[in-house]
Design a protein around this motif. Structure first.
Motif, PDB file in Angstrom:
ATOM      1  N   VAL A 150      26.348-104.342   3.075  1.00  0.00           N
ATOM      2  CA  VAL A 150      25.426-103.210   3.116  1.00  0.00           C
ATOM      3  C   VAL A 150      26.170-101.985   2.587  1.00  0.00           C
ATOM      4  CG1 VAL A 150      24.050-101.736   4.624  1.00  0.00           C
ATOM      5  CG2 VAL A 150      24.201-104.159   5.082  1.00  0.00           C
ATOM      6  N   GLN A 151      25.467-101.153   1.830  1.00  0.00           N
ATOM      7  CA  GLN A 151      26.097 -99.950   1.297  1.00  0.00           C
ATOM      8  C   GLN A 151      25.315 -98.729   1.738  1.00  0.00           C
ATOM      9  OE1 GLN A 151      25.872-101.294  -2.728  1.00  0.00           O
ATOM     10  NE2 GLN A 151      28.068-101.022  -3.001  1.00  0.00           N
ATOM     11  N   ALA A 152      26.019 -97.627   1.936  1.00  0.00           N
ATOM     12  CA  ALA A 152      25.336 -96.385   2.281  1.00  0.00           C
ATOM     13  C   ALA A 152      24.467 -95.981   1.096  1.00  0.00           C
ATOM     14  CB  ALA A 152      26.350 -95.307   2.597  1.00  0.00           C
ATOM     15  N   GLY A 153      23.239 -95.558   1.385  1.00  0.00           N
ATOM     16  CA  GLY A 153      22.345 -95.140   0.317  1.00  0.00           C
ATOM     17  C   GLY A 153      21.227 -96.128   0.054  1.00  0.00           C
ATOM     18  N   GLN A 154      21.322 -97.320   0.639  1.00  0.00           N
ATOM     19  CA  GLN A 154      20.262 -98.307   0.420  1.00  0.00           C
ATOM     20  C   GLN A 154      18.968 -97.856   1.084  1.00  0.00           C
ATOM     21  OE1 GLN A 154      22.229-101.947   1.856  1.00  0.00           O
ATOM     22  NE2 GLN A 154      21.853-102.750  -0.174  1.00  0.00           N
ATOM     23  N   ALA A 155      17.852 -98.145   0.416  1.00  0.00           N
ATOM     24  CA  ALA A 155      16.558 -97.818   0.996  1.00  0.00           C
ATOM     25  C   ALA A 155      16.171 -98.886   2.015  1.00  0.00           C
ATOM     26  CB  ALA A 155      15.515 -97.733  -0.100  1.00  0.00           C
ATOM     27  N   VAL A 156      15.477 -98.462   3.070  1.00  0.00           N
ATOM     28  CA  VAL A 156      15.056 -99.394   4.113  1.00  0.00           C
ATOM     29  C   VAL A 156      13.535 -99.341   4.223  1.00  0.00           C
ATOM     30  CG1 VAL A 156      15.270 -99.999   6.542  1.00  0.00           C
ATOM     31  CG2 VAL A 156      17.203 -99.003   5.343  1.00  0.00           C
ATOM     32  N   VAL A 157      12.892-100.503   4.121  1.00  0.00           N
ATOM     33  CA  VAL A 157      11.434-100.528   4.215  1.00  0.00           C
ATOM     34  C   VAL A 157      11.003-101.537   5.276  1.00  0.00           C
ATOM     35  CG1 VAL A 157      11.127 -99.932   1.794  1.00  0.00           C
ATOM     36  CG2 VAL A 157      11.202-102.314   2.445  1.00  0.00           C
ATOM     37  N   ASP A 158       9.810-101.349   5.801  1.00  0.00           N
ATOM     38  CA  ASP A 158       9.238-102.389   6.659  1.00  0.00           C
ATOM     39  C   ASP A 158       7.898-102.808   6.061  1.00  0.00           C
ATOM     40  OD1 ASP A 158       7.377-100.553   7.416  1.00  0.00           O
ATOM     41  OD2 ASP A 158       8.121-100.291   9.449  1.00  0.00           O
ATOM     42  N   ALA A 159       7.130-103.588   6.802  1.00  0.00           N
ATOM     43  CA  ALA A 159       5.918-104.164   6.214  1.00  0.00           C
ATOM     44  C   ALA A 159       4.935-103.094   5.771  1.00  0.00           C
ATOM     45  CB  ALA A 159       5.263-105.094   7.223  1.00  0.00           C
ATOM     46  N   ALA A 160       4.982-101.918   6.388  1.00  0.00           N
ATOM     47  CA  ALA A 160       3.997-100.895   6.056  1.00  0.00           C
ATOM     48  C   ALA A 160       4.466 -99.929   4.979  1.00  0.00           C
ATOM     49  CB  ALA A 160       3.617-100.118   7.317  1.00  0.00           C
ATOM     50  N   GLY A 161       5.749 -99.665   4.915  1.00  0.00           N
ATOM     51  CA  GLY A 161       6.224 -98.697   3.929  1.00  0.00           C
ATOM     52  C   GLY A 161       7.677 -98.335   4.129  1.00  0.00           C
ATOM     53  N   VAL A 162       8.066 -97.198   3.549  1.00  0.00           N
ATOM     54  CA  VAL A 162       9.467 -96.782   3.610  1.00  0.00           C
ATOM     55  C   VAL A 162       9.815 -96.284   5.012  1.00  0.00           C
ATOM     56  CG1 VAL A 162      11.177 -95.182   2.707  1.00  0.00           C
ATOM     57  CG2 VAL A 162       9.463 -96.124   1.190  1.00  0.00           C
ATOM     58  N   ALA A 265       9.589 -97.069  13.203  1.00  0.00           N
ATOM     59  CA  ALA A 265      10.617 -97.859  13.852  1.00  0.00           C
ATOM     60  C   ALA A 265      10.085 -98.474  15.144  1.00  0.00           C
ATOM     61  CB  ALA A 265      11.833 -96.992  14.147  1.00  0.00           C
ATOM     62  N   GLN A 266       8.987 -97.869  15.667  1.00  0.00           N
ATOM     63  CA  GLN A 266       8.427 -98.397  16.916  1.00  0.00           C
ATOM     64  C   GLN A 266       7.584 -99.648  16.659  1.00  0.00           C
ATOM     65  OE1 GLN A 266       8.068 -95.191  16.018  1.00  0.00           O
ATOM     66  NE2 GLN A 266       9.323 -94.102  17.491  1.00  0.00           N
ATOM     67  N   ASN A 267       7.058 -99.775  15.424  1.00  0.00           N
ATOM     68  CA  ASN A 267       6.086-100.832  15.165  1.00  0.00           C
ATOM     69  C   ASN A 267       6.716-102.185  14.862  1.00  0.00           C
ATOM     70  OD1 ASN A 267       4.486 -98.625  15.339  1.00  0.00           O
ATOM     71  ND2 ASN A 267       4.059 -98.516  13.154  1.00  0.00           N
ATOM     72  N   PHE A 268       7.780-102.165  14.034  1.00  0.00           N
ATOM     73  CA  PHE A 268       8.340-103.434  13.573  1.00  0.00           C
ATOM     74  C   PHE A 268       9.795-103.532  13.977  1.00  0.00           C
ATOM     75  CE2 PHE A 268       5.007-102.319  10.592  1.00  0.00           C
ATOM     76  CZ  PHE A 268       4.244-103.464  10.613  1.00  0.00           C
ATOM     77  N   ARG A 269      10.251-104.731  14.269  1.00  0.00           N
ATOM     78  CA  ARG A 269      11.676-104.901  14.551  1.00  0.00           C
ATOM     79  C   ARG A 269      12.408-105.387  13.314  1.00  0.00           C
ATOM     80  NH1 ARG A 269      11.732-108.439  19.611  1.00  0.00           N
ATOM     81  NH2 ARG A 269      13.738-109.141  18.850  1.00  0.00           N
ATOM     82  N   GLN A 270      11.691-106.115  12.433  1.00  0.00           N
ATOM     83  CA  GLN A 270      12.334-106.602  11.218  1.00  0.00           C
ATOM     84  C   GLN A 270      12.159-105.571  10.104  1.00  0.00           C
ATOM     85  OE1 GLN A 270      11.003-109.093  13.140  1.00  0.00           O
ATOM     86  NE2 GLN A 270      12.957-110.128  13.419  1.00  0.00           N
ATOM     87  N   VAL A 271      13.240-105.311   9.380  1.00  0.00           N
ATOM     88  CA  VAL A 271      13.156-104.405   8.236  1.00  0.00           C
ATOM     89  C   VAL A 271      13.858-105.043   7.043  1.00  0.00           C
ATOM     90  CG1 VAL A 271      13.040-102.311   9.613  1.00  0.00           C
ATOM     91  CG2 VAL A 271      15.261-103.184   8.905  1.00  0.00           C
ATOM     92  N   LEU A 272      13.585-104.503   5.850  1.00  0.00           N
ATOM     93  CA  LEU A 272      14.245-104.989   4.644  1.00  0.00           C
ATOM     94  C   LEU A 272      15.124-103.890   4.077  1.00  0.00           C
ATOM     95  CD1 LEU A 272      11.506-106.857   2.606  1.00  0.00           C
ATOM     96  CD2 LEU A 272      13.473-107.839   3.755  1.00  0.00           C
ATOM     97  N   LEU A 273      16.355-104.255   3.685  1.00  0.00           N
ATOM     98  CA  LEU A 273      17.233-103.303   3.018  1.00  0.00           C
ATOM     99  C   LEU A 273      17.217-103.627   1.529  1.00  0.00           C
ATOM    100  CD1 LEU A 273      18.152-103.017   5.965  1.00  0.00           C
ATOM    101  CD2 LEU A 273      20.474-102.819   5.138  1.00  0.00           C
ATOM    102  N   LEU A 274      16.753-102.690   0.714  1.00  0.00           N
ATOM    103  CA  LEU A 274      16.703-102.918  -0.727  1.00  0.00           C
ATOM    104  C   LEU A 274      18.072-102.635  -1.325  1.00  0.00           C
ATOM    105  CD1 LEU A 274      13.368-101.149  -1.627  1.00  0.00           C
ATOM    106  CD2 LEU A 274      13.750-103.497  -0.944  1.00  0.00           C
ATOM    107  N   ASP A 275      18.566-103.547  -2.153  1.00  0.00           N
ATOM    108  CA  ASP A 275      19.857-103.323  -2.794  1.00  0.00           C
ATOM    109  C   ASP A 275      19.773-102.138  -3.741  1.00  0.00           C
ATOM    110  OD1 ASP A 275      20.789-105.368  -1.417  1.00  0.00           O
ATOM    111  OD2 ASP A 275      21.380-106.630  -3.107  1.00  0.00           O
TER     112      ASP A 275
END
Lengths: 314, 156
Positions: A150-162, A265-275
């Motif tokens: 993981v690198q600092a600066g990566q965007a983090v999204v969940d099922a609904a958005g950023v 952050a309250q809605n989903f526990r799983q998130v995606l980190l975009l490279d």
């Protein structure tokens, strides 16, 4: 008297005031160096890994609760979820088929226009461990870190958005700053009109602000804001927020626009980190400038050395 | 005469740290009592030769690390609070429980306010007045739980 164990008369060492001055100076130095320079990030990383067993212990009851509630979930709930998910999969499948043809068409059109190709970025799955423990900031801690690249600066999204952006990376965890944090801003675009703006975290009530937009701006309550993609961090078109209030006052040339993030952050526990996408135009530009700077520095250094040698020769 | 062991102080501080690190969120974060500071104050009144400004500073540093805030913010706030606790320690132990509680409440406010100022200087947005609710929860915990449970002293 249980308070005085030592028979010595002066057991206290330096006076309380001297100690206070010493420690206060020390902490002011630390604050200044941490705020201005990045010398301390390695110290912080190693110290955090020292603290991690305590963090694990503190999280354990919550993990246990989640596991237990997962285990004891009723069959009816499971069946309802399976039904919901399979219907969702059907809808998404139909949309995906369209997407593929559209993507091919889009690539073709872009190549006709000679525009740079859009790439699909690889992602990493992560799970939110806990929310940050500081009421002044809006941060969450996720369960992957430097061990998973993981690198600092990566965007983090969940099922609904950023959701936000990775700001610190620890050995096994990383810290994600949410959109609502005071220090984070994100370039957005109004989906309806294509108007570009920058959304700043309000830091207070879980919303984002769109300042510096004129009073006659074409934004309505209910407008969806999506990422504009011009920053090279967030890919284009991800949902960011929904406008909840637009206020225009006679005294100010700017409109006061508040939007509520779609992801939570309250809605989903799983998130995606975009490279990180290193191939964007902005990044290329930045790396070019840096290389040039370095080259000029090196050549300057050589010149200095030469002049020194000349002086020495004389 | 009850001997206060150093080990006991450290163990209780670590326990307080774990309680502090518990994943509080939302309102819980505002209502979370400052367990570590309460433990520090408890020992500062009872064993000032073991628990002093230095220990408070290091505890603050640990909290800075855990919460990811700027190095030294919590440490400075704790050191200042500890100073006011240690300076009046000899008078404080002669106070009645209620007097002690009110002084501890003052110390908690000092801590919270120092931290508030430091964070604002560092550029954070003020979280609102709810932020000071934590002091009230802390003092309730101090008066009704900590002093009652862990203080087996006879009054002088």
């Amino acid at each position: 008297m249980e308070y005085q164990q030592s028979p010595k008369f002066f057991v206290r060492g330096p006076s309380a005031f001297a100690r206070l001055i010493m420690f206060a100076t020390l902490s002011l130095l630390l604050i200044a160096s941490d705020a201005r320079f990045s010398y301390l990030s390695e110290v912080r990383q190693s110290a955090v890994s020292l603290l991690s067993p305590f963090q694990w212990l503190a999280n354990y009851p919550v993990v246990l609760y989640n596991d237990l509630s997962d285990f004891f979930t009723s069959q009816a709930n499971l069946r309802a979820e399976v039904k919901r998910l399979s219907s969702q999969a059907l809808v998404h499948g139909a949309a995906l088929q369209q997407l593929k043809t559209l993507q091919a068409e889009n690539e073709h059109l872009r190549s006709l226009f000679d525009a740079s190709k859009t790439t699909i970025r690889p992602t990493k799955m992560a799970e939110i461990m806990h929310l940050g423990s500081d009421p002044f900031t809006h941060k969450v801690i996720v369960n992957i870190g430097a061990d998973k690249d993981v690198q600092a600066g990566q965007a983090v999204v969940d099922a609904a958005g950023v959701l936000g952006q990775v700001t610190r990376v620890y050995p096994h965890t990383s810290e994600v700053t949410l959109l609502t944090d005071h220090d984070l801003s994100i370039p957005v675009q109004v989906e309806r009109s294509g108007l570009r703006a920058i959304a700043f975290g309000s830091g207070r009530d879980y919303g984002v602000n769109l300042p510096y937009l004129p009073a006659n701006v074409d934004i309505k309550v209910g407008d969806r804001l999506v990422t504009s993609g011009i920053d090279g961090v967030y890919p284009k078109g991800l949902g960011v927020a929904k406008v909840t209030s637009v206020k225009v006052s006679a005294g100010s040339p700017f409109a006061t626009i508040v939007a509520l993030p779609i992801a939570g952050a309250q809605n989903f526990r799983q998130v995606l980190l975009l490279d990180l996408d290193h191939k964007t135009a902005v990044n290329e530009e930045v790396s070019k400038v840096r290389e040039e700077e370095q080259l000029s520095k090196i050549s300057k250094g050589n010149n200095n050395n030469k002049s020194v040698k000349k002086n020495a020769g004389h | 005469m009850q001997v206060i062991k150093r080990r006991m102080i450290y163990a209780s501080l670590l326990m307080a740290l774990v309680l502090q690190l518990f994943p509080w969120s939302g309102w819980g974060l505002y209502l979370r009592p400052d367990f570590v500071l309460l433990a520090l104050l408890f020992w500062m009144l009872r064993a000032p030769q073991h628990c002093n400004i230095g220990l408070a500073w290091f505890a603050g540093l640990a909290i800075d690390l855990a919460s990811g805030s700027l190095f030294g913010q919590n440490a400075l706030a704790y050191a200042i609070t500890a100073f006011f606790a240690v300076v009046y320690q000899r008078r404080l132990i002669l106070f009645t429980d209620l007097q002690q509680t009110s002084y501890v409440f003052l110390l908690l406010l000092i801590n919270q306010f120092t931290l508030f100022l430091l964070k604002l200087f560092a550029g954070a947005e003020s979280p609102g007045y709810y932020y000071f609710l934590s002091c009230i929860i802390s003092i309730l915990l101090w008066h009704f739980v900590i002093v009652k449970l862990f203080s087996p002293r006879g009054r002088h």
